[in-house]
Motif scaffolding. Sequence first.
Motif, PDB file in Angstrom:
ATOM      1  N   LEU A  51      -2.897  -5.516  -5.686  1.00 49.64           N
ATOM      2  CA  LEU A  51      -3.197  -4.327  -5.795  1.00 49.64           C
ATOM      3  C   LEU A  51      -4.218  -3.646  -4.986  1.00 49.64           C
ATOM      4  O   LEU A  51      -5.322  -3.659  -5.597  1.00 49.64           O
ATOM      5  CB  LEU A  51      -2.980  -3.891  -7.152  1.00 49.64           C
ATOM      6  CG  LEU A  51      -3.163  -2.566  -7.664  1.00 49.64           C
ATOM      7  CD1 LEU A  51      -1.975  -1.875  -7.336  1.00 49.64           C
ATOM      8  CD2 LEU A  51      -3.669  -2.327  -9.329  1.00 49.64           C
ATOM      9  N   VAL A  52      -4.030  -2.970  -3.690  1.00 50.50           N
ATOM     10  CA  VAL A  52      -5.121  -2.539  -3.082  1.00 50.50           C
ATOM     11  C   VAL A  52      -5.899  -1.119  -3.784  1.00 50.50           C
ATOM     12  O   VAL A  52      -7.200  -1.182  -3.950  1.00 50.50           O
ATOM     13  CB  VAL A  52      -4.713  -2.048  -1.749  1.00 50.50           C
ATOM     14  CG1 VAL A  52      -5.689  -1.437  -0.815  1.00 50.50           C
ATOM     15  CG2 VAL A  52      -4.011  -3.257  -0.915  1.00 50.50           C
ATOM     16  N   GLU A  53      -4.996  -0.329  -4.247  1.00 49.78           N
ATOM     17  CA  GLU A  53      -5.346   1.056  -4.780  1.00 49.78           C
ATOM     18  C   GLU A  53      -4.566   1.440  -5.831  1.00 49.78           C
ATOM     19  O   GLU A  53      -3.363   1.514  -5.388  1.00 49.78           O
ATOM     20  CB  GLU A  53      -6.021   1.949  -3.674  1.00 49.78           C
ATOM     21  CG  GLU A  53      -6.860   3.042  -3.953  1.00 49.78           C
ATOM     22  CD  GLU A  53      -7.261   3.772  -2.855  1.00 49.78           C
ATOM     23  OE1 GLU A  53      -7.227   3.402  -1.738  1.00 49.78           O
ATOM     24  OE2 GLU A  53      -8.096   4.947  -3.212  1.00 49.78           O
ATOM     25  N   TYR A  54      -5.158   2.089  -7.016  1.00 48.57           N
ATOM     26  CA  TYR A  54      -4.326   2.658  -7.581  1.00 48.57           C
ATOM     27  C   TYR A  54      -5.239   3.901  -8.453  1.00 48.57           C
ATOM     28  O   TYR A  54      -6.190   3.814  -8.951  1.00 48.57           O
ATOM     29  CB  TYR A  54      -4.230   1.554  -9.057  1.00 48.57           C
ATOM     30  CG  TYR A  54      -3.186   2.274 -10.092  1.00 48.57           C
ATOM     31  CD1 TYR A  54      -2.161   3.036  -9.994  1.00 48.57           C
ATOM     32  CD2 TYR A  54      -3.842   1.901 -11.718  1.00 48.57           C
ATOM     33  CE1 TYR A  54      -1.329   3.464 -11.104  1.00 48.57           C
ATOM     34  CE2 TYR A  54      -3.017   2.387 -12.465  1.00 48.57           C
ATOM     35  CZ  TYR A  54      -1.817   3.366 -12.360  1.00 48.57           C
ATOM     36  OH  TYR A  54      -1.027   3.592 -13.551  1.00 48.57           O
ATOM     37  N   PRO A  77      -8.007   8.579   0.186  1.00 48.23           N
ATOM     38  CA  PRO A  77      -8.010   7.167  -0.444  1.00 48.23           C
ATOM     39  C   PRO A  77      -9.268   6.569  -0.205  1.00 48.23           C
ATOM     40  O   PRO A  77      -9.829   6.841   0.621  1.00 48.23           O
ATOM     41  CB  PRO A  77      -6.781   6.207   0.373  1.00 48.23           C
ATOM     42  CG  PRO A  77      -6.603   7.432   1.846  1.00 48.23           C
ATOM     43  CD  PRO A  77      -7.166   8.800   1.413  1.00 48.23           C
ATOM     44  N   SER A  78      -9.752   5.421  -1.033  1.00 52.13           N
ATOM     45  CA  SER A  78     -11.210   4.931  -0.963  1.00 52.13           C
ATOM     46  C   SER A  78     -10.852   3.680  -0.038  1.00 52.13           C
ATOM     47  O   SER A  78     -11.823   3.260   0.530  1.00 52.13           O
ATOM     48  CB  SER A  78     -11.649   4.790  -2.352  1.00 52.13           C
ATOM     49  OG  SER A  78     -10.671   3.874  -3.103  1.00 52.13           O
ATOM     50  N   ASP A  79      -9.880   3.095   0.080  1.00 50.18           N
ATOM     51  CA  ASP A  79      -9.657   1.737   0.689  1.00 50.18           C
ATOM     52  C   ASP A  79      -8.956   2.185   2.142  1.00 50.18           C
ATOM     53  O   ASP A  79      -8.123   3.087   2.347  1.00 50.18           O
ATOM     54  CB  ASP A  79      -8.729   0.909  -0.077  1.00 50.18           C
ATOM     55  CG  ASP A  79      -8.855  -0.502   0.503  1.00 50.18           C
ATOM     56  OD1 ASP A  79      -8.949  -1.291  -0.329  1.00 50.18           O
ATOM     57  OD2 ASP A  79      -8.532  -0.816   1.544  1.00 50.18           O
ATOM     58  N   LYS A  80      -9.789   1.360   3.217  1.00 47.41           N
ATOM     59  CA  LYS A  80      -9.224   1.682   4.485  1.00 47.41           C
ATOM     60  C   LYS A  80      -7.921   1.380   4.673  1.00 47.41           C
ATOM     61  O   LYS A  80      -7.147   2.129   5.416  1.00 47.41           O
ATOM     62  CB  LYS A  80     -10.151   0.942   5.394  1.00 47.41           C
ATOM     63  CG  LYS A  80      -9.805   0.840   7.012  1.00 47.41           C
ATOM     64  CD  LYS A  80     -10.194   1.916   7.719  1.00 47.41           C
ATOM     65  CE  LYS A  80     -10.266   2.006   9.013  1.00 47.41           C
ATOM     66  NZ  LYS A  80      -8.927   2.000   9.612  1.00 47.41           N
TER      67      LYS A  80
END
Lengths: 281, 317, 284, 250, 250
Positions: D223-226, D236-239
């Motif tokens: 789960l990369v980002e939620y 989004p905070s994740d690249k």
Amino acid sequence: MTKLRKIKDVFFKWLFFAATAFGMLSLVVLVVDILYQGLPRLSWEFITNFPSFNPDKAGIKAAILGSVWVIGLTAPMALFLGVATALYLEEYAKKNWFTRLIQTNISNLAGVPSIIYGILGLALFVRAMKLGPSILAGAFTMALLVLPIVVVAAQEAIRAVPQTLRHGAYALGASKWQTIRGIVLPSAAPGILTGMILSLSRAIGETAPLVVVGAFVFVRFAPTDPLDKFTVLPIQIYSWVSQPKAAFHELAASGIIVLLIVLLLMNATAVLLRNKYQKRF
Amino acid sequence: GQNAQQAPTASAGDQANNAAQAPAEQEEKTEELSGEVLIAGSSTVYPITIIAAEKFMEENPGVNVSVASTGTGGGFKKWQVGETDINNASSKIKDSVIEEAKKHGIEPLELTVAYDALTVVVNKENDFVDSMTVEELKKIWEPNSTVKLWSDVREGWPKEEIKLYGPGTDSGTFEYFTEQIVGEAKSSRTDYTPSEDDNVLVQGVAGDKYSLGYFGYAYYAENSDKLKAVPIVNPETKEAVMPSDEAIENGTYKPLGREIWIYPSKQALKKPQVAAFVKFYMENAAEYAKEAGYTPLPAEKYDVERKELEEALKALQ
Amino acid sequence: MVPGVLFSSSLITVLTTVGIVLVLLTETVAFFGEVSIIEFITSDRWTPQFADKHFGILPLLVGTMMITVIASLVALPIGLATAIYLSEYAPERVRKVVKPILEVLAGVPTIVYGYFALTFVTPLIRSLIPETSIYNALSASIVVGIMILPMVASLSEDAMLAVPRKLRDGAFALGATRFEVALKVVVPAALSGIIASFVLALSRAIGETMIVTIAAGALAQVTFNPLESVQTMTAFIVNISLGDVEPGSIESKSIFAVGMTLFVLTLTLNLIAQFISRRYKEEY
Amino acid sequence: MSIIETRNLNLYYGQHHALLDINVDIEENSITAFIGPSGCGKSTFLRTLNRMNDMIPNVKITGTVKVAGEDIYQSGVDVEILRKRVGMVFQQPNPFPKSIYDNITFGPKLHGVTNRHELDEIVEKSLKAAALWDEVKDVLKKPAYGLSGGQQQRLCIARALAVNPQILLMDEPTSALDPISTAKIEELLDELKETYTIVIVTHNMQQAARISDKTAFFLNGELVEYDATPVIFQNPSDKRTEDYITGRFG
Amino acid sequence: MSIIETRNLNLYYGQHHALLDINVDIEENSITAFIGPSGCGKSTFLRTLNRMNDMIPNVKITGTVKVAGEDIYQSGVDVEILRKRVGMVFQQPNPFPKSIYDNITFGPKLHGVTNRHELDEIVEKSLKAAALWDEVKDVLKKPAYGLSGGQQQRLCIARALAVNPQILLMDEPTSALDPISTAKIEELLDELKETYTIVIVTHNMQQAARISDKTAFFLNGELVEYDATPVIFQNPSDKRTEDYITGRFG
Ligand SMILES: Nc1ncnc2c1ncn2[C@@H]1O[C@H](COP(=O)(O)OP(=O)(O)OP(=O)(O)O)[C@@H](O)[C@H]1O
Ligand SMILES: Nc1ncnc2c1ncn2[C@@H]1O[C@H](COP(=O)(O)OP(=O)(O)OP(=O)(O)O)[C@@H](O)[C@H]1O
Ligand SMILES: [Mg+2]
Ligand SMILES: [Mg+2]
């Protein structure tokens, strides 16, 4: 090069067509041959009379009723056992050596000559279970005979039910058995019935095993009880064919026509079911 | 109606009285019979038996006589354990069957019902065969026979290959023919064309100019337009005899006139419907045999058979 | 509860086999008490019904094989070709009509076929080759072939129909003709199903009884000439079971030994077939 | 309190580690969307929430999944009851080969409703909730296969609603449908979220953006980002999330 | 001159009018992308270009399709030769159930190549062109089904290249693949366009934007807009194109 390929393509198309035509043609020849011999003696009396030494009075009532009784009793037994076995193999059985054994055994049984079933039926149902040469003993024997065919057909039908339908039922909170009873069986029913009818149409033409079990030929009463003595269509036909008088040979041909009509009706039902079923998923 | 209601109260003495009364009465009497009569066995005897069965049932609608066509041996297999009441037989009962039957408390009664004349036939177009002797037949049919051509059988017959047709080796016909001609039952050359179905033999001989075959008289009688029967030289009188009802009945058609039988078991005869049926059968056997294409026994022989039956029935009471 | 009931039902098929083997075995053992197994395997004469008795299974085996082989020569190529026609060439409407009609052929009672062979096919052959014997292996096996043809056609067609469209499209897109697609893509991909249909048809041919009893004659001889009559194992069993032989005699025991041989034969065939079809199963 | 809570959820298909330490809290009466490239584990995760993975052999699960506070992987949990509470709709519409009426009543009958009148009511209510009533009310006895794809999918939704679930799991419910049917179902979801908690897997990012309150982005079983949907799509905070959203891959 | 030209192309599936008056010119050595919602006719159109629709019963086609100047629907056209010139790759990888080697040589053998040495060369060349050689050169005799999905799809591309086509039609060739395999194939397409003309159907707009030179937008069997890719994605002239691009539907 491409020319040759095209010629080959066309050539084989017609070759394959010819092969198909060969099968159809065989059937036509067979049917015409039988109609030619048997139509003159085919009449309503022929259907409603009991067998007789007098060819002009002889009929196949007892044989028709006997066949109906035997098939009528064979069908539910073969259906229950066949579907239960197929369900076990497809829905419950683990894929281990024992399951494979059962599966191999079933395909092997499908190839065992029918007369050997007759020998088994005589020893088991007529003698050991003391049913005598009765309709019931005949039906048990026939049920074992067609069982492998029914199992295989039912397995195919059950396998053809899409997994998504099962998942649909599980997702509604159905248990395994509820899923099988509520979804799998109804969806597979036409396929199962098709296999059933095709295997019964094999059973209805069987002669040898029932003779061994002890079917009679000359029966002048309508059976009313599963323990009654009986005869069936193919046995009646076989015995007429081997009479010296030519008139009986014509009767045999008429009997064959009746048998073929019964068969056609059964196959037609199977086709209707199958066509209905193929549209479904 | 009335009789049926009276029946349960009638004493044994009444029945004996009734039996002695006029035939019309007697027939009404038998209407009370019910139950089944089960018959299996030889397909040769089958045509006679079903005539008897059908006529009997016309007079006794309460009785069901069912007949199977299983072959003599197949029939005895069921008969010896009591699954059938009567066995049709085209060969005599074997000791082994009698013994096996005994174990199940079953005893046979042997009743001859008719003659079946084995007929030697050739093609309709065959114009050189006018008769044959037993020796010639033996020469043809014995094991390891050297006969290949007709000329091997008799000098002067054409040098054409002889095509042989005969009944299936498991049939009573085969057994009887070999016994009479070769001298030992089932002893025969093996390189001929056998068939289980006599109609097929008819076709075989009818379609093949230089063929020879043998089977039951009934099949010849039905096909006499397609086949030619060969007169057989009687070994005693040295006269060639054509198979015919008279010749068989008066015993001049030798040695191929054979008897055929029914074997009711004595236990089954205790059942009134079986006893009545067998009596009925033996009373009318001459007529039925003729109707089915077989030759009846001489009248006095039927009397002997009926007497035997009466005695057996009496002994059972 | 439910799995238990289903499981017990599936055991019936196993019990059937056990029953068959037991019934056959007891009498077979009695048979081999009287006849040496060496003779059974090696002698080339089968004459249990004659006074001079020999018990070599070879003639029956040869008869059975000849019928089976010729029937296969008729049914396998024609059946396969029919299947290809129906699945690759025929319009849907034609397929829907032809297939069930062909299946009627599979349901025609075998005695009907038997007399068809004898009264129609045999005279036809004899008019072409006059020296043909009236009962002959050729006529019987052609008709056995006709009987098993729909089985081959129908089951092979099912197998071909199961080959995904996308494989055919792949080949068409490479410029293959319809015939090339059928032969090089569809048939190989459906091979295990096709083999299965062959095996089923073969076991049916081996086990076929009435056609050969009626039309192939009853002469147990070692011959490789299809114009002569032969006796198959099944025909022998029928002849003896329906004949006049006395119960308990060696003849009547011999049918169990023959039945056992037949059972072993079909079993072997099935096992080989399973092996082959597992080996050639193409995954897709 | 969240109605669904997973903690350190791991799932293995045999050797294959398909889900890695998933921690998710899902709020009641919201729509949560799972996005991510094919094979990333979206469907797998969705199926852990009503134990539909039970049917697959060789699946091993560690960690906890709580639905309404109850750990559903504890022994003694009645899976049939769980699935009644957590309904599911699949990618391909999968109506049963029965009539429309029987499709809807299949679930209620399983769970003991036999009264004819009551069943009629359930059918009407569920079909209305799935916005299908008007189109089929006169053909309830007709086979469900006569319906169009979009209607079939709404029938499947109605079928799921008929057992009165709290949560509705949907695995790409519109990917087999045409745009008009898709629009209808999206509209429907918006209404359903008043009453139900909805979790939806979609490969269509526009769809996720249009309908969901929160979005979870999966990649290779992680789960990369939620986060709230607008955050995921705009900030989004994740690249990796950003790369995926902007179509740099997938 | 354009290598593909269609004029007033209409296609009917029985009664259903699936393509309406399509006019498209496709340049040599370019990548053209077809986009549009499901069912709009993208695949149908693609298949008209190598007459793969011939196999479907009840299809009627009017108008003309010219490939390299020749009307391919004229009588007398050799369809097998046409398909050799216009190769095709499908959505689902569909290797034949044969070895890798036999998959590649299937086409060349059809068209008469029998020399073993020549076949070996073709296998190596095609696999290299499809960027698969290094991964499979030691397992050429192994069944193609042992390969991963992405490898299978590249095998199918190699198989198409092996018959030496001029044009390559691709129907959603990456939609069944994972992101890494997809990236590999996209890279490959960029190389292939040096030698081949490529027409690709995709439901992934990002993909169209990334790889194509020109893009065609289909809707309900109509060609709504056809232009240079940057124009379509940044400055579409049709409102429906814009709605679709921005995710307002589909
Ligand atoms: N039954 C199974 N057995 C073994 N592996 C499986 C099974 N189902 C899925 N997998 C694997 O688990 C991983 C996740 O699969 P999953 O179906 O959850 O992906 P997804 O995100 O739903 O993809 P998609 O968008 O294609 O539906 C994949 O690598 C897949 O190959
Ligand atoms: N063989 C066929 N017979 C009848 N109609 C068809 C057939 N194939 C496609 N259609 C119809 O033609 C229309 C266009 O279908 P097509 O497959 O070309 O769409 P598509 O744009 O490729 O969609 P997708 O993105 O789902 O692949 C659809 O309405 C479809 O239902
Ligand atoms: Mg998924
Ligand atoms: Mg498409």
